[in-house]
Scaffold this motif. Structure first.
Motif, short mmCIF file in Angstrom:
data_model
loop_
_atom_site.label_atom_id
_atom_site.label_comp_id
_atom_site.label_asym_id
_atom_site.label_seq_id
_atom_site.Cartn_x
_atom_site.Cartn_y
_atom_site.Cartn_z
N PRO A 139 0.86 -9.04 -6.41
CA PRO A 139 -0.04 -8.85 -7.55
C PRO A 139 -1.24 -9.79 -7.48
N GLY A 140 -2.40 -9.27 -7.84
CA GLY A 140 -3.59 -10.11 -7.82
C GLY A 140 -4.82 -9.36 -8.26
N HIS A 141 -5.95 -10.05 -8.27
CA HIS A 141 -7.24 -9.48 -8.63
C HIS A 141 -8.01 -9.21 -7.35
N MET A 142 -8.24 -7.93 -7.05
CA MET A 142 -8.86 -7.57 -5.78
C MET A 142 -10.39 -7.53 -5.84
N GLY A 143 -10.98 -7.66 -7.04
CA GLY A 143 -12.43 -7.63 -7.15
C GLY A 143 -13.04 -8.99 -6.84
N LEU A 144 -14.34 -8.99 -6.57
CA LEU A 144 -15.03 -10.25 -6.32
C LEU A 144 -15.14 -11.05 -7.61
N ILE A 145 -15.17 -12.36 -7.48
CA ILE A 145 -15.18 -13.26 -8.63
C ILE A 145 -16.50 -14.01 -8.66
N ALA A 146 -17.19 -13.92 -9.80
CA ALA A 146 -18.56 -14.42 -9.89
C ALA A 146 -18.65 -15.93 -9.94
N ASP A 147 -17.81 -16.57 -10.77
CA ASP A 147 -17.95 -18.01 -10.96
C ASP A 147 -16.61 -18.62 -11.34
N THR A 168 -2.50 -8.26 13.88
CA THR A 168 -1.31 -8.80 13.22
C THR A 168 -1.31 -8.42 11.75
N VAL A 169 -0.18 -7.91 11.28
CA VAL A 169 0.00 -7.60 9.87
C VAL A 169 0.92 -8.68 9.29
N GLU A 170 0.42 -9.40 8.31
CA GLU A 170 1.15 -10.52 7.75
C GLU A 170 1.83 -10.13 6.44
N PHE A 171 3.05 -10.63 6.26
CA PHE A 171 3.84 -10.33 5.07
C PHE A 171 4.38 -11.62 4.47
N ILE A 172 4.58 -11.61 3.16
CA ILE A 172 5.38 -12.61 2.48
C ILE A 172 6.75 -11.99 2.26
N VAL A 173 7.79 -12.71 2.62
CA VAL A 173 9.16 -12.20 2.49
C VAL A 173 9.94 -13.15 1.59
N ASP A 174 10.56 -12.60 0.56
CA ASP A 174 11.31 -13.46 -0.36
C ASP A 174 12.75 -13.64 0.12
N GLY A 175 13.53 -14.37 -0.65
CA GLY A 175 14.89 -14.71 -0.25
C GLY A 175 15.82 -13.53 -0.14
N ASP A 176 15.45 -12.39 -0.73
CA ASP A 176 16.27 -11.18 -0.64
C ASP A 176 15.75 -10.21 0.40
N TYR A 233 6.14 -8.23 1.21
CA TYR A 233 4.89 -7.83 0.57
C TYR A 233 3.73 -8.03 1.55
N PHE A 234 2.90 -7.02 1.66
CA PHE A 234 1.73 -7.12 2.52
C PHE A 234 0.82 -8.25 2.05
N LEU A 235 0.41 -9.06 2.98
CA LEU A 235 -0.47 -10.18 2.67
C LEU A 235 -1.88 -9.93 3.16
N GLU A 236 -2.02 -9.65 4.45
CA GLU A 236 -3.32 -9.35 5.03
C GLU A 236 -3.13 -8.87 6.46
N MET A 237 -4.20 -8.32 7.02
CA MET A 237 -4.17 -7.96 8.43
C MET A 237 -5.24 -8.74 9.16
N ASN A 238 -4.87 -9.37 10.25
CA ASN A 238 -5.82 -10.08 11.10
C ASN A 238 -6.20 -9.17 12.26
N THR A 239 -7.45 -8.79 12.30
CA THR A 239 -7.92 -7.83 13.29
C THR A 239 -8.39 -8.56 14.55
N ARG A 240 -7.50 -9.36 15.10
CA ARG A 240 -7.84 -10.18 16.26
C ARG A 240 -6.56 -10.68 16.90
N LEU A 241 -6.71 -11.42 17.95
CA LEU A 241 -5.59 -12.12 18.57
C LEU A 241 -5.25 -13.33 17.71
N GLN A 242 -3.95 -13.54 17.45
CA GLN A 242 -3.53 -14.66 16.64
C GLN A 242 -3.37 -15.93 17.48
#
Length: 672
Positions: A132-140, A273-281, A285-294
């Protein structure tokens, strides 16, 4: 096939790309700033072009300078490495317009997935679970505080164009959200030339697990397994491993399928690379994709046997992948430790200077079947500057076998490799890395992204020897002292017709331990005898002047770094750094009567914690400050560091000004 590759990067990743290109018979071009004129990647490449001053925003991330280097050398392809321009769609488009092959994904995929905000929207539309989060740009900052409050603290403030931990802050309240927003914008602007920021929920106690994908231009996209990247500090990965000790086969398959589906949705090819956050269970959750060599790609290469840089080059040349998903096997276990130029004893603050000694461990297959690999971009004598990322090398170990035993074998191999890695002239995190390898929690695999904060809540102060290790180190110190004394006796000549007699009884003081040690030597071995009746056999190849030696102590072979400091012996092993004083019983008795010299009082001074540039001074002389109030900010190695008051006080004088470059421990201000 491609004939000449320009590597639009520096340091270890430039060297890494050059190594594979040479093996493929492809010519290479290095680019370098004024600060990197004598760098290793410049020496390794077939050609090299200067692209400007030291700051990266005047050299490595100036697109026109890279294009000019391409024109000068006739390179027909560019590998961007990671960082800098690697995820810059404008750069990829400029190469396409110039008719130069970009060894990376298509422009559309970079635009879609390289931008963290857009990628999250696309992932959500594709049915991928997102945080969950705010995907729009933040002004200030005011808007950032409102959004953070509505999401619910804690939140993660992130640079949209970010990566590598730059432009990221965790905020637990309104004040931290306000301050973190501004710091993230500043870092993002300096590192990527793009200061757009977004905010998402910070998932507590998460694991950071990422999936390596590889696709060609003919529609095939494959998953090459996962990497566990949970051990992080300031959102920067420190230790990675492959596979993850946490995932089961079902979760691995599901994560791999989602990563592949997401890549296919944006027409992805090359390594990514597709990065995920994984909880204890094991919810992920998708975090981000890095479009390059890691950075951490070597551990994937070690467990799959696939050279990712070679595959990127072949894909860019239009070749099909020569293997399918069912042919990919995860073999053994691999660990990567990132060697950083930072002082772990000063809260991991950046360190700069010359590498007066840089001697990595022996690479390749070891006698026990493990493999050691060291990806680096420096050599002995190299200068570590304040302008770039502080990573010096990536030390990797691999072990064959089944998951449980292979992982512990890889960790043990890493411990030995770290013991054998000699670095002098700068502050570095080798002791910290060694300490982690010995920790029961790490060895068990029960790790999260909070690992370092939880295990080292007061920072890293080194590893204190326990009773057993102190005895081993005391035996080593006594053995070294005995050899030095015998050598001195031979040099000083005889008394009458006899050599000066060297005693056998010694008192060894190290850390809080004091050991009475008697050395006895027979035809078979030397033995250290302790006053409680303990007995250790000890042997070594150490000679005076040798800085690293193997000591066999009761069958336990220890790689110990040895330095003679005046009359003392400094020993470093497994994160321990102790100064042993070996004295005769009488001298030890007298030494106990000597007073201890007090340390100088710097409690009323704010000293610069690392070499860097003062970017702001927030107070003036005579001002009353509160505990936690921001006093100044220092920028070093592309990271902005906020210095805060530890307690209430009054500023007596400010000694540093905005824009001033300071060395470590130079005075910024003092208090009444």
């Amino acid at each position: 096939m491609i004939s000449k590759i320009l590597i639009a990067n520096r340091g270890e990743i430039a060297c890494r790309v050059i190594r594979t290109a040479k093996a493929m018979g492809i010519g290479t071009v290095a680019v370098y700033s004024d600060a990197d004129a004598n760098a290793l990647h410049v020496a390794l490449a077939d050609e090299a072009v200067n692209i400007g001053p030291a700051p990266s925003n005047q050299s490595y991330i100036v697109i026109e300078r890279i294009l000019d280097a391409i024109r000068q050398t006739g390179a027909d392809a560019v590998h961007p490495g990671y960082g800098f321009l690697s995820e810059n769609a404008v750069f990829a488009a400029a190469l396409e317009k110039a008719g130069v092959i970009f060894i990376g994904p298509p422009v559309g995929a970079i635009e879609a997935m390289g931008d963290k905000i857009t990628s999250k929207k696309l992932a959500a539309d594709a049915g991928v679970s997102t945080v969950p989060g705010h995907m729009g740009l933040i002004a200030d900052a005011d808007e950032a505080v409102r959004i953070a409050s509505s999401i619910g603290y804690p939140v993660m403030i992130k640079a949209s164009a970010g990566g590598g931990g730059k432009g990221m802050r965790i905020a637990w309240n309104d004040a931290e959200a306000r301050e973190g927003f501004q710091s993230s914008k500043n870092e993002a602007r300096a590192s990527f030339g793009d200061d757009r920021i977004f905010i998402e929920k910070f998932v507590t106690q998460p694991r950071h697990i990422e999936i390596q994908v590889l696709g060609d231009t003919h529609g095939t996209v494959l998953s090459l397994g996962e990497r566990e990247c949970s051990i992080q500090r300031r959102n920067q990965k420190v230790i990675e491993e492959a596979p993850s000790p946490f995932l089961d086969a079902a979760t691995r398959k599901a994560m791999g399928e989602q990563a592949v589906a997401l890549a296919q949705a944006v027409g992805y090819h090359s390594a990514g690379t597709v990065e995920f956050i994984v909880d204890g269970d094991r919810n992920f959750y998708f975090l981000e994709m890095n479009t390059r060599l890691q950075v951490e790609h070597p551990v994937t290469e070690l467990i799959t046997g696939i050279d990712l840089v070679e595959q990127m080059i072949r894909v860019a040349a239009g070749e099909k992948l020569s293997f399918g998903q069912d042919e990919i096997r995860l073999n053994g276990w691999a660990i990567e430790s990132r060697l950083y130029a930072e002082d772990p004893y000063r809260n991991f603050l950046p360190s700069i200077g010359r590498l007066t000694r840089y001697r990595p461990p022996r690479e390749g297959v070891q006698p026990d079947g493990t493999i050691v690999r060291n990806d680096t971009g420096v050599f002995e004598g190299s200068e570590i500057s304040m302008y770039y990322d502080p990573m010096v090398a990536k030390l990797c170990t691999w072990s064959p076998g089944e998951a449980g035993t292979a992982r512990l074998a890889a960790i043990d191999a890493m411990g030995k490799a770290l013991d054998a890695f000699e670095v002098e002239g700068i502050g570095h995190n080798l002791p910290f890395l060694s300490a982690v390898m010995s920790q029961a929690r790490f060895r068990s695999g029960h790790i999260t992204t909070a690992y370092i904060a939880e295990e080292f809540p007061d920072g890293f102060t080194g590893v204190s020897p326990d009773a057993d290790s102190s005895r081993k180190l005391a035996a080593i110190a006594a053995w070294i002292n005995q050899r030095l004394q015998e050598r001195a006796a031979r040099i000083s000549g005889t008394i009458g017709n006899h050599l000066r007699i060297v005693g056998k009884q010694w008192v060894v003081i190290l850390a809080e331990f004091e050991h009475a040690v008697t050395l006895e030597t027979d035809a078979a071995a030397t033995f250290a005898l302790f006053e409680d009746g303990g007995r250790m056999a000890i042997a070594s190849d150490w000679l005076p002047g040798r800085s690293l030696a193997a000591f066999d102590v009761d069958g336990d072979v220890m790689g110990v770094k040895v330095d003679l400091v005046g009359s003392a012996i400094r020993l470093r092993w497994r994160g321990m750094d102790v100064t042993a004083r070996v004295r005769s019983p009488r001298v030890a008795e007298l030494a106990r009567l000597m007073p201890v010299k007090p340390r100088p009082d710097t409690s009323k001074m704010l000293l610069c914690p690392m070499p860097g540039v003062i970017t702001s001074v927030m107070v003036v002389a005579g001002e009353h400050v509160e505990a936690g109030q921001t006093l100044a900010t220092v920028e070093a190695m592309k990271m902005e560091n906020v210095l805060k008051a530890e307690r209430k006080g009054v500023v007596k004088r400010v000694a540093a000004a905005t824009g001033q470059s300071l060395a470590v421990d130079e005075l910024i201000m003092e208090f009444e």
